[in-house]
Design a protein around this motif. Sequence first.
Motif, PDB file in Angstrom:
ATOM      1  N   PHE A 143       0.814  -1.217   0.000  1.00  0.00           N
ATOM      2  CA  PHE A 143       0.000   0.000   0.000  1.00  0.00           C
ATOM      3  C   PHE A 143       0.850   1.270   0.000  1.00  0.00           C
ATOM      4  O   PHE A 143       0.351   2.357  -0.281  1.00  0.00           O
ATOM      5  CB  PHE A 143      -0.980   0.010   1.180  1.00  0.00           C
ATOM      6  CG  PHE A 143      -0.343  -0.012   2.543  1.00  0.00           C
ATOM      7  CD1 PHE A 143       0.182   1.131   3.112  1.00  0.00           C
ATOM      8  CD2 PHE A 143      -0.288  -1.193   3.276  1.00  0.00           C
ATOM      9  CE1 PHE A 143       0.758   1.116   4.380  1.00  0.00           C
ATOM     10  CE2 PHE A 143       0.283  -1.227   4.535  1.00  0.00           C
ATOM     11  CZ  PHE A 143       0.816  -0.069   5.084  1.00  0.00           C
ATOM     12  N   GLU A 144       2.155   1.141   0.307  1.00  0.00           N
ATOM     13  CA  GLU A 144       3.021   2.318   0.317  1.00  0.00           C
ATOM     14  C   GLU A 144       3.232   2.876  -1.086  1.00  0.00           C
ATOM     15  O   GLU A 144       3.385   4.094  -1.257  1.00  0.00           O
ATOM     16  CB  GLU A 144       4.369   1.984   0.953  1.00  0.00           C
ATOM     17  CG  GLU A 144       4.289   1.751   2.447  1.00  0.00           C
ATOM     18  CD  GLU A 144       5.634   1.410   3.058  1.00  0.00           C
ATOM     19  OE1 GLU A 144       5.927   1.919   4.160  1.00  0.00           O
ATOM     20  OE2 GLU A 144       6.397   0.628   2.441  1.00  0.00           O
ATOM     21  N   LYS A 145       3.249   2.030  -2.093  1.00  0.00           N
ATOM     22  CA  LYS A 145       3.428   2.521  -3.470  1.00  0.00           C
ATOM     23  C   LYS A 145       2.268   3.437  -3.864  1.00  0.00           C
ATOM     24  O   LYS A 145       2.484   4.501  -4.451  1.00  0.00           O
ATOM     25  CB  LYS A 145       3.547   1.346  -4.445  1.00  0.00           C
ATOM     26  CG  LYS A 145       3.987   1.771  -5.849  1.00  0.00           C
ATOM     27  CD  LYS A 145       4.372   0.585  -6.696  1.00  0.00           C
ATOM     28  CE  LYS A 145       4.793   1.010  -8.096  1.00  0.00           C
ATOM     29  NZ  LYS A 145       6.058   1.802  -8.091  1.00  0.00           N
ATOM     30  N   TYR A 146       1.058   3.036  -3.506  1.00  0.00           N
ATOM     31  CA  TYR A 146      -0.099   3.889  -3.764  1.00  0.00           C
ATOM     32  C   TYR A 146       0.013   5.193  -2.979  1.00  0.00           C
ATOM     33  O   TYR A 146      -0.229   6.278  -3.521  1.00  0.00           O
ATOM     34  CB  TYR A 146      -1.394   3.161  -3.379  1.00  0.00           C
ATOM     35  CG  TYR A 146      -2.624   4.047  -3.482  1.00  0.00           C
ATOM     36  CD1 TYR A 146      -3.319   4.167  -4.675  1.00  0.00           C
ATOM     37  CD2 TYR A 146      -3.061   4.788  -2.381  1.00  0.00           C
ATOM     38  CE1 TYR A 146      -4.431   4.997  -4.777  1.00  0.00           C
ATOM     39  CE2 TYR A 146      -4.166   5.619  -2.470  1.00  0.00           C
ATOM     40  CZ  TYR A 146      -4.847   5.722  -3.664  1.00  0.00           C
ATOM     41  OH  TYR A 146      -5.937   6.557  -3.765  1.00  0.00           O
ATOM     42  N   PHE A 147       0.395   5.090  -1.702  1.00  0.00           N
ATOM     43  CA  PHE A 147       0.472   6.273  -0.846  1.00  0.00           C
ATOM     44  C   PHE A 147       1.433   7.306  -1.421  1.00  0.00           C
ATOM     45  O   PHE A 147       1.100   8.493  -1.523  1.00  0.00           O
ATOM     46  CB  PHE A 147       0.925   5.869   0.562  1.00  0.00           C
ATOM     47  CG  PHE A 147       1.174   7.035   1.481  1.00  0.00           C
ATOM     48  CD1 PHE A 147       0.138   7.619   2.179  1.00  0.00           C
ATOM     49  CD2 PHE A 147       2.457   7.553   1.645  1.00  0.00           C
ATOM     50  CE1 PHE A 147       0.362   8.714   3.019  1.00  0.00           C
ATOM     51  CE2 PHE A 147       2.690   8.636   2.490  1.00  0.00           C
ATOM     52  CZ  PHE A 147       1.636   9.216   3.169  1.00  0.00           C
ATOM     53  N   LYS A 298      -6.434   2.460  11.538  1.00  0.00           N
ATOM     54  CA  LYS A 298      -7.428   1.568  12.133  1.00  0.00           C
ATOM     55  C   LYS A 298      -6.765   0.473  12.967  1.00  0.00           C
ATOM     56  O   LYS A 298      -7.383  -0.062  13.891  1.00  0.00           O
ATOM     57  CB  LYS A 298      -8.274   0.917  11.030  1.00  0.00           C
ATOM     58  CG  LYS A 298      -9.222   1.858  10.318  1.00  0.00           C
ATOM     59  CD  LYS A 298     -10.145   1.099   9.389  1.00  0.00           C
ATOM     60  CE  LYS A 298      -9.418   0.571   8.175  1.00  0.00           C
ATOM     61  NZ  LYS A 298     -10.340  -0.093   7.215  1.00  0.00           N
ATOM     62  N   TYR A 299      -5.530   0.115  12.626  1.00  0.00           N
ATOM     63  CA  TYR A 299      -4.857  -0.996  13.287  1.00  0.00           C
ATOM     64  C   TYR A 299      -3.422  -0.602  13.636  1.00  0.00           C
ATOM     65  O   TYR A 299      -2.876   0.354  13.085  1.00  0.00           O
ATOM     66  CB  TYR A 299      -4.822  -2.224  12.372  1.00  0.00           C
ATOM     67  CG  TYR A 299      -6.158  -2.596  11.786  1.00  0.00           C
ATOM     68  CD1 TYR A 299      -7.149  -3.152  12.585  1.00  0.00           C
ATOM     69  CD2 TYR A 299      -6.437  -2.388  10.439  1.00  0.00           C
ATOM     70  CE1 TYR A 299      -8.391  -3.496  12.050  1.00  0.00           C
ATOM     71  CE2 TYR A 299      -7.666  -2.724   9.894  1.00  0.00           C
ATOM     72  CZ  TYR A 299      -8.642  -3.278  10.696  1.00  0.00           C
ATOM     73  OH  TYR A 299      -9.857  -3.601  10.179  1.00  0.00           O
ATOM     74  N   ASN A 304      -2.615  -6.650  10.071  1.00  0.00           N
ATOM     75  CA  ASN A 304      -3.931  -6.066   9.810  1.00  0.00           C
ATOM     76  C   ASN A 304      -3.856  -4.887   8.846  1.00  0.00           C
ATOM     77  O   ASN A 304      -4.762  -4.691   8.020  1.00  0.00           O
ATOM     78  CB  ASN A 304      -4.569  -5.625  11.130  1.00  0.00           C
ATOM     79  CG  ASN A 304      -4.938  -6.801  12.010  1.00  0.00           C
ATOM     80  OD1 ASN A 304      -5.001  -7.934  11.563  1.00  0.00           O
ATOM     81  ND2 ASN A 304      -5.161  -6.532  13.293  1.00  0.00           N
ATOM     82  N   LEU A 305      -2.795  -4.100   8.927  1.00  0.00           N
ATOM     83  CA  LEU A 305      -2.645  -2.963   8.024  1.00  0.00           C
ATOM     84  C   LEU A 305      -2.504  -3.413   6.570  1.00  0.00           C
ATOM     85  O   LEU A 305      -3.104  -2.834   5.671  1.00  0.00           O
ATOM     86  CB  LEU A 305      -1.427  -2.131   8.435  1.00  0.00           C
ATOM     87  CG  LEU A 305      -1.588  -1.263   9.677  1.00  0.00           C
ATOM     88  CD1 LEU A 305      -0.235  -0.724  10.134  1.00  0.00           C
ATOM     89  CD2 LEU A 305      -2.558  -0.120   9.407  1.00  0.00           C
ATOM     90  N   GLU A 309      -7.882  -5.433   7.262  1.00  0.00           N
ATOM     91  CA  GLU A 309      -8.961  -6.035   8.045  1.00  0.00           C
ATOM     92  C   GLU A 309      -8.354  -6.613   9.319  1.00  0.00           C
ATOM     93  O   GLU A 309      -7.137  -6.809   9.404  1.00  0.00           O
ATOM     94  CB  GLU A 309      -9.667  -7.146   7.266  1.00  0.00           C
ATOM     95  CG  GLU A 309      -8.772  -8.302   6.874  1.00  0.00           C
ATOM     96  CD  GLU A 309      -9.543  -9.427   6.187  1.00  0.00           C
ATOM     97  OE1 GLU A 309     -10.426 -10.024   6.845  1.00  0.00           O
ATOM     98  OE2 GLU A 309      -9.259  -9.694   5.009  1.00  0.00           O
ATOM     99  N   GLU A 310      -9.200  -6.886  10.308  1.00  0.00           N
ATOM    100  CA  GLU A 310      -8.689  -7.420  11.564  1.00  0.00           C
ATOM    101  C   GLU A 310      -8.491  -8.927  11.444  1.00  0.00           C
ATOM    102  O   GLU A 310      -9.370  -9.725  11.773  1.00  0.00           O
ATOM    103  CB  GLU A 310      -9.616  -7.101  12.736  1.00  0.00           C
ATOM    104  CG  GLU A 310      -8.980  -7.467  14.077  1.00  0.00           C
ATOM    105  CD  GLU A 310      -9.848  -7.115  15.274  1.00  0.00           C
ATOM    106  OE1 GLU A 310      -9.290  -6.941  16.364  1.00  0.00           O
ATOM    107  OE2 GLU A 310     -11.079  -7.022  15.102  1.00  0.00           O
TER     108      GLU A 310
END
Length: 370
Positions: A143-147, A298-299, A304-305, A309-310
């Motif tokens: 998800f860091e690439k998107y960020f 959220k986590y 979870n990150l 989801e948990e």
Amino acid sequence: MKYYIIAGEASGDLHGSNLMKSLYKEDPSADIRFWGGDLMQNVGGTLVKHYKELAFMGFAEVVMNLKTILNNIKICKRDIEKFKPDVIIFIDYPGFNMRIAKWAKLHGIRTHYYIAPQIWAWKENRIQAVKRDFDKLFVILPFEKYFFEVKHHYPVDFVGHPLIDAIHNRTKTDEATFRREHDLDEKPIIALLPGSRKQEIAKMLGVMLSITEDFSDYQFVIAGAPSQDYHFYEQFLNDKNVKFISNKTYDLLSIATAALVTSGTATLETALFKVPEVVCYKGSWASYQIAKRIITLKYISLVNLIMDEEVVTELIQDKFNTKNLKSELTKLLDSGYRRQLLDKYNQLENKLGGIGASDKTAKLILKELK
């Protein structure tokens, strides 16, 4: 080429050591000087300062040790000036590394960041400093690439997670031999990973040990951190159902049935070993009050990150208590619950990009320098 590497924690030492191996493979004449630990020192190069002298946990602890931190920054700058590296490779440890990077850019030194600062968690405004002070950024979470690229228009390289390399390349342990060497009986093992710093171990381990009598059919084993001596743990070892093994966390996880894990890199390591876990965290009152006001995630666990989801239960601050811990460990030992969790772990590993993060990063660094 001359490489200056700065890693300020145990996880950085692990990933730094694997990166150094890849750098030596790509550049056999590499001259490496570094801040790190025993693992990096075993690979080669010259150790400037050990991470044991650098690790401070939480906001309050950093403030209390500010004089030492500022002195270390001065020492680092002087050493870099003397060494004159072709590139500085920063590994995580953002509070220290981003200060050095700002100074380095002003002095015309190439700056590469391996394992990006987690500005997606807090201090997102640091993106301007990242854009200004780093020539290359190598990220390890999908998800860091998107960020960075989509949200903040800053190109980065996603290289995969180096923990997969570390686990894949490790020397496998024989369970029978390991149990015999460490005086472990035949009971299934519950691994306790209370962290690597004295402050967090002191807060976490007592609560973890408070449930041992309720699980007499299992054997609890504390994973001692390489950064701490055995005598520090002795004050907690008053239960005959508890064993202590230092600096063998991967061997322990490879044979564990379940684990209680302090939030941090260890939560992801545990998942990659396919060990059902409860994630635990308790900081000082002051640090926690500050953190919950500025961190909006959220986590807190990487598992979870990454999955968004948990997947694993997180017991944070007041929720981290004997009653809740006993309840969650009981769930982990249920076969149906375990199957669901292990399926999620397999999905997690697929998201992380497979093996080769260290080699990919070394190749990209050399390509940029040439």
